[in-house]
Design a protein around this motif. Sequence first.
Motif, PDB file in Angstrom:
ATOM      1  N   LEU A 150       0.863  -1.280  -0.016  1.00  0.00           N
ATOM      2  CA  LEU A 150      -0.082   0.009  -0.016  1.00  0.00           C
ATOM      3  C   LEU A 150       0.852   1.372   0.000  1.00  0.00           C
ATOM      4  CD1 LEU A 150      -2.638  -0.931   2.573  1.00  0.00           C
ATOM      5  CD2 LEU A 150      -3.350  -0.175   0.164  1.00  0.00           C
ATOM      6  N   VAL A 151       1.803   1.254   0.755  1.00  0.00           N
ATOM      7  CA  VAL A 151       2.802   2.477   0.811  1.00  0.00           C
ATOM      8  C   VAL A 151       3.363   2.569  -0.548  1.00  0.00           C
ATOM      9  CG1 VAL A 151       5.021   3.150   1.654  1.00  0.00           C
ATOM     10  CG2 VAL A 151       3.193   2.390   3.396  1.00  0.00           C
ATOM     11  N   GLU A 152       3.892   1.463  -1.265  1.00  0.00           N
ATOM     12  CA  GLU A 152       4.256   1.711  -2.708  1.00  0.00           C
ATOM     13  C   GLU A 152       3.341   2.083  -3.675  1.00  0.00           C
ATOM     14  OE1 GLU A 152       6.737  -0.796  -6.193  1.00  0.00           O
ATOM     15  OE2 GLU A 152       6.762  -1.297  -3.871  1.00  0.00           O
ATOM     16  N   VAL A 153       1.941   1.827  -3.485  1.00  0.00           N
ATOM     17  CA  VAL A 153       0.995   2.237  -4.279  1.00  0.00           C
ATOM     18  C   VAL A 153       0.910   3.756  -4.122  1.00  0.00           C
ATOM     19  CG1 VAL A 153      -1.686   2.330  -4.746  1.00  0.00           C
ATOM     20  CG2 VAL A 153      -0.388   0.160  -4.612  1.00  0.00           C
ATOM     21  N   ALA A 154       0.913   4.209  -2.716  1.00  0.00           N
ATOM     22  CA  ALA A 154       0.864   5.616  -2.397  1.00  0.00           C
ATOM     23  C   ALA A 154       1.839   6.343  -3.158  1.00  0.00           C
ATOM     24  CB  ALA A 154       0.614   5.947  -1.181  1.00  0.00           C
ATOM     25  N   SER A 155       3.078   5.940  -3.016  1.00  0.00           N
ATOM     26  CA  SER A 155       4.262   6.536  -3.895  1.00  0.00           C
ATOM     27  C   SER A 155       4.115   7.008  -5.311  1.00  0.00           C
ATOM     28  CB  SER A 155       5.525   5.632  -3.537  1.00  0.00           C
ATOM     29  OG  SER A 155       5.770   5.571  -2.101  1.00  0.00           O
ATOM     30  N   TYR A 156       3.450   6.317  -5.903  1.00  0.00           N
ATOM     31  CA  TYR A 156       3.216   6.572  -7.419  1.00  0.00           C
ATOM     32  C   TYR A 156       2.171   8.088  -7.465  1.00  0.00           C
ATOM     33  CZ  TYR A 156       5.396   2.148  -8.505  1.00  0.00           C
ATOM     34  OH  TYR A 156       6.177   1.459  -8.721  1.00  0.00           O
ATOM     35  N   GLN A 157       1.677   8.640  -6.551  1.00  0.00           N
ATOM     36  CA  GLN A 157       0.656   9.573  -6.738  1.00  0.00           C
ATOM     37  C   GLN A 157       1.418  10.794  -7.175  1.00  0.00           C
ATOM     38  OE1 GLN A 157      -1.290  11.435  -3.210  1.00  0.00           O
ATOM     39  NE2 GLN A 157      -0.145   9.763  -1.969  1.00  0.00           N
ATOM     40  N   GLY A 158       0.782  11.882  -8.105  1.00  0.00           N
ATOM     41  CA  GLY A 158       1.170  13.141  -8.305  1.00  0.00           C
ATOM     42  C   GLY A 158       2.722  13.147  -9.039  1.00  0.00           C
ATOM     43  N   ILE A 159       2.969  11.933  -9.812  1.00  0.00           N
ATOM     44  CA  ILE A 159       3.999  11.798 -10.573  1.00  0.00           C
ATOM     45  C   ILE A 159       4.133  10.744 -11.431  1.00  0.00           C
ATOM     46  CG2 ILE A 159       5.637  10.436  -9.310  1.00  0.00           C
ATOM     47  CD1 ILE A 159       7.941  12.590  -9.758  1.00  0.00           C
ATOM     48  N   SER A 160       4.756  10.671 -12.632  1.00  0.00           N
ATOM     49  CA  SER A 160       4.962   9.651 -13.611  1.00  0.00           C
ATOM     50  C   SER A 160       5.123   8.353 -12.993  1.00  0.00           C
ATOM     51  CB  SER A 160       5.480   9.593 -14.863  1.00  0.00           C
ATOM     52  OG  SER A 160       7.029   9.673 -14.443  1.00  0.00           O
ATOM     53  N   ASP A 161       4.771   7.134 -13.153  1.00  0.00           N
ATOM     54  CA  ASP A 161       5.107   5.816 -12.737  1.00  0.00           C
ATOM     55  C   ASP A 161       6.422   5.672 -12.719  1.00  0.00           C
ATOM     56  OD1 ASP A 161       2.494   5.570 -11.970  1.00  0.00           O
ATOM     57  OD2 ASP A 161       2.236   3.738 -13.594  1.00  0.00           O
ATOM     58  N   ALA A 162       7.197   5.950 -13.850  1.00  0.00           N
ATOM     59  CA  ALA A 162       8.454   5.627 -14.005  1.00  0.00           C
ATOM     60  C   ALA A 162       9.487   6.413 -13.151  1.00  0.00           C
ATOM     61  CB  ALA A 162       8.900   5.879 -15.569  1.00  0.00           C
ATOM     62  N   ILE A 163       9.037   7.804 -13.104  1.00  0.00           N
ATOM     63  CA  ILE A 163       9.911   8.762 -11.943  1.00  0.00           C
ATOM     64  C   ILE A 163       9.949   7.840 -10.655  1.00  0.00           C
ATOM     65  CG2 ILE A 163      10.129  10.844 -10.761  1.00  0.00           C
ATOM     66  CD1 ILE A 163       9.410  12.027 -13.889  1.00  0.00           C
ATOM     67  N   ALA A 164       8.382   7.842 -10.309  1.00  0.00           N
ATOM     68  CA  ALA A 164       8.325   7.266  -8.947  1.00  0.00           C
ATOM     69  C   ALA A 164       9.169   5.940  -8.755  1.00  0.00           C
ATOM     70  CB  ALA A 164       6.938   7.074  -8.639  1.00  0.00           C
ATOM     71  N   TRP A 165       9.198   4.942  -9.879  1.00  0.00           N
ATOM     72  CA  TRP A 165       9.613   3.702  -9.443  1.00  0.00           C
ATOM     73  C   TRP A 165      11.327   3.749  -9.379  1.00  0.00           C
ATOM     74  CZ3 TRP A 165      13.184   0.805 -12.480  1.00  0.00           C
ATOM     75  CH2 TRP A 165      13.398  -0.416 -12.041  1.00  0.00           C
ATOM     76  N   THR A 166      11.762   4.834 -10.359  1.00  0.00           N
ATOM     77  CA  THR A 166      13.405   5.065 -10.316  1.00  0.00           C
ATOM     78  C   THR A 166      13.766   5.627  -8.885  1.00  0.00           C
ATOM     79  OG1 THR A 166      13.271   5.387 -12.604  1.00  0.00           O
ATOM     80  CG2 THR A 166      14.992   6.468 -11.349  1.00  0.00           C
ATOM     81  N   PHE A 167      12.790   6.431  -8.333  1.00  0.00           N
ATOM     82  CA  PHE A 167      13.367   7.104  -7.129  1.00  0.00           C
ATOM     83  C   PHE A 167      13.329   5.902  -6.126  1.00  0.00           C
ATOM     84  CE2 PHE A 167      13.035   9.127  -3.093  1.00  0.00           C
ATOM     85  CZ  PHE A 167      13.790  10.291  -3.293  1.00  0.00           C
ATOM     86  N   MET A 168      12.420   5.137  -5.811  1.00  0.00           N
ATOM     87  CA  MET A 168      12.110   3.883  -5.156  1.00  0.00           C
ATOM     88  C   MET A 168      13.603   3.158  -5.102  1.00  0.00           C
ATOM     89  SD  MET A 168       8.375   3.323  -4.416  1.00  0.00           S
ATOM     90  CE  MET A 168       7.791   3.322  -5.840  1.00  0.00           C
ATOM     91  N   GLU A 169      13.693   2.653  -6.491  1.00  0.00           N
ATOM     92  CA  GLU A 169      14.833   1.875  -6.675  1.00  0.00           C
ATOM     93  C   GLU A 169      16.493   2.563  -6.141  1.00  0.00           C
ATOM     94  OE1 GLU A 169      14.868  -1.433  -8.162  1.00  0.00           O
ATOM     95  OE2 GLU A 169      12.809  -1.111  -7.409  1.00  0.00           O
ATOM     96  N   GLU A 170      16.421   3.822  -6.486  1.00  0.00           N
ATOM     97  CA  GLU A 170      17.448   4.383  -6.124  1.00  0.00           C
ATOM     98  C   GLU A 170      17.721   4.803  -4.533  1.00  0.00           C
ATOM     99  OE1 GLU A 170      17.985   7.886  -8.421  1.00  0.00           O
ATOM    100  OE2 GLU A 170      18.464   6.730 -10.165  1.00  0.00           O
TER     101      GLU A 170
END
Length: 343
Positions: A65-85
């Motif tokens: 759920l926390v990861e789902v919330a992290s995708y709000q307000g920005i593109s999925d690619a940018i959000a995923w890249t930030f979490m990976e880094e």
Amino acid sequence: MTLVPVPRSLRPTQRAIAFAESLILQVCRAAPDPAYLKRLRTQFARQGIRAAVAQHDTPALFNWLVEVASYQGISDAIAWTFMEEHGRVTWADLHAAFARDPACPKLASFAAFCGCRYRKASRTCAHPEHFPGCPLPRHPLRKGSLNQAAYALYLFLKDGCRGDLVAWIDAQLAAADWPGAPDRAQRMREALLRPLAGVHGFGPKVASMALSDLLLGTDPKREHWLTTGAGLIVVDTLVHNWLHRTGILHRLDAEHAYGPACYQSGGCAEIIEAVASRIDARQFNPAFPAVFPRYLQKAIWAFCAENGLGICNGNRIDDSHSCADHTCCLSSNCHRIALRSAN
């Protein structure tokens, strides 16, 4: 198929509802997705979410759920890249933080957490005297609001759900269920969304998106979950703007700015739900629920999104003028209302 009565706010406009039905049906036929539920369930099985529901594994569901919330307000690619880094915050991280008994009174309970007001850029909060020792800012999330969302959700699951999210969902739906009532799905939906509205970062859009997938994609034997998940609608700018451009909002006298009004009486979500009661979704897949608002909303999104059909969006249409695409399958009925006329 049981038809849901048209909401009171929309009853004087049956012809407008029929107009909306015609356009949405065309969109569903232009972007059919008969494998929608199968794909969702396969994905959740692979991710371990189905197993987490079966085992009442709240920490695993929190992490998702926390990861789902992290995708709000920005593109999925940018959000995923930030979490990976930078990494993701987990239940274990917060469990360890609370084990150290943080001094800030905002972290005492879910009820107390309201008004934390942490700001990542300015490094401020409601109790600056406790800031140096507070664990909340230490997680390297993309923005401070996500730190607050993680802590609010953790406290909600601990206090409001007594550590068992699956049992809480079952209990909420059972208490709200009125078998045979025309607004049965709406009652059960609100039984989940209302409490979650108090969780920072889990407004109607994020909560509906996460819950719909969870309820539809994990346990086909839970009828309460399927009925509720099918009725959870996610209104993003693509869906709202499409309803405006086509003239549906105008015909229903429901024009409004994108935002909270999309989920209020007469708003985008209610319009899609009213139309869904008139379109039998089993024509797209016999295994679908007959009334499937979420599927209609997904079809509208796919019709507009760049990674869908990409037909009706701001990259293809100059929003200061009426749409000039006469090759669109909706061209003979669409009102082609310039989007900026709504602002």
